[in-house]
Design a protein around this motif. Structure first.
Motif, PDB file in Angstrom:
ATOM      1  N   TYR A  63       0.831  -1.208   0.000  1.00 49.76           N
ATOM      2  CA  TYR A  63       0.000   0.000   0.000  1.00 49.76           C
ATOM      3  C   TYR A  63       0.863   1.253   0.000  1.00 49.76           C
ATOM      4  CZ  TYR A  63      -2.925   3.685   2.020  1.00 49.76           C
ATOM      5  OH  TYR A  63      -3.564   4.859   2.275  1.00 49.76           O
ATOM      6  N   CYS A  65       3.949   1.562  -1.113  1.00 49.16           N
ATOM      7  CA  CYS A  65       4.610   1.677  -2.418  1.00 49.16           C
ATOM      8  C   CYS A  65       3.651   2.199  -3.483  1.00 49.16           C
ATOM      9  CB  CYS A  65       5.162   0.321  -2.849  1.00 49.16           C
ATOM     10  SG  CYS A  65       6.516  -0.287  -1.852  1.00 49.16           S
ATOM     11  N   LEU A  66       2.476   1.603  -3.566  1.00 46.04           N
ATOM     12  CA  LEU A  66       1.521   2.000  -4.601  1.00 46.04           C
ATOM     13  C   LEU A  66       0.956   3.396  -4.372  1.00 46.04           C
ATOM     14  CD1 LEU A  66      -0.482  -1.294  -5.188  1.00 46.04           C
ATOM     15  CD2 LEU A  66       1.245  -0.258  -6.655  1.00 46.04           C
ATOM     16  N   SER A  67       0.666   3.731  -3.131  1.00 45.55           N
ATOM     17  CA  SER A  67       0.082   5.042  -2.875  1.00 45.55           C
ATOM     18  C   SER A  67       1.073   6.156  -3.189  1.00 45.55           C
ATOM     19  CB  SER A  67      -0.427   5.141  -1.444  1.00 45.55           C
ATOM     20  OG  SER A  67       0.631   5.046  -0.529  1.00 45.55           O
ATOM     21  N   THR A 120       9.922   3.460  -2.082  1.00 41.00           N
ATOM     22  CA  THR A 120       9.476   3.955  -3.380  1.00 41.00           C
ATOM     23  C   THR A 120       9.961   5.374  -3.633  1.00 41.00           C
ATOM     24  OG1 THR A 120       7.514   2.582  -3.158  1.00 41.00           O
ATOM     25  CG2 THR A 120       7.462   4.273  -4.851  1.00 41.00           C
TER      26      THR A 120
END
Length: 135
Positions: A63, A65-67, A120
């Motif tokens: 979460y 990383c993606l956010s 990230t």
């Protein structure tokens, strides 16, 4: 005022959805954590503890990383995850209401999410620096 709120929801719908899935897995893992039958033997498998120790931190890391990759921000996504986790631990788990447990269990996904965000952000920073240096 209404349009600002709707723009906020439209921008951060991903964070609300994934945060609800991460926190919503806690009661589902507790409900389906009893006993499984494998062959002719009954196997005791505590999915709830495995979810809290292994799966929730992994989902929180992903979460984070993606956010960060989608929104390029670090703090508001973590606040959304914290609020949803705190609401669950404080509001829906009243039988185990302990202030220290509420805060610790609410912060656990945030720590792993911040680690994912940091990884990230570091990778994005390295890529950006490489692009600027090789122009």
């Amino acid at each position: 005022m209404k349009s600002r709120f709707l723009r906020f929801l439209k921008k951060y719908w991903f964070c609300f959805l994934v945060s609800a899935i991460i926190v919503g897995g806690i009661p589902f893992s507790a409900h389906f954590s009893d006993l499984y039958e494998h062959g002719g033997d009954n196997v005791s498998f505590d999915f709830h503890d495995d979810y809290l120790i292994l799966i929730m931190p992994l989902f929180s890391l992903i979460y984070g990383c993606l956010s960060y990759a989608i929104l390029k921000k670090a703090w508001l996504q973590q606040l959304i995850l914290f609020v949803i986790a705190f609401i669950y631990w404080f509001g829906f788990d009243m039988k185990k209401l302990e202030w220290s447990g509420t805060y610790i269990c609410s912060v656990e996904p945030i720590i792993f999410s911040l680690i994912g965000t940091g990884i990230t952000a570091f990778i994005c920073w390295i890529i950006r620096e490489m692009k600027e240096n090789y122009k």
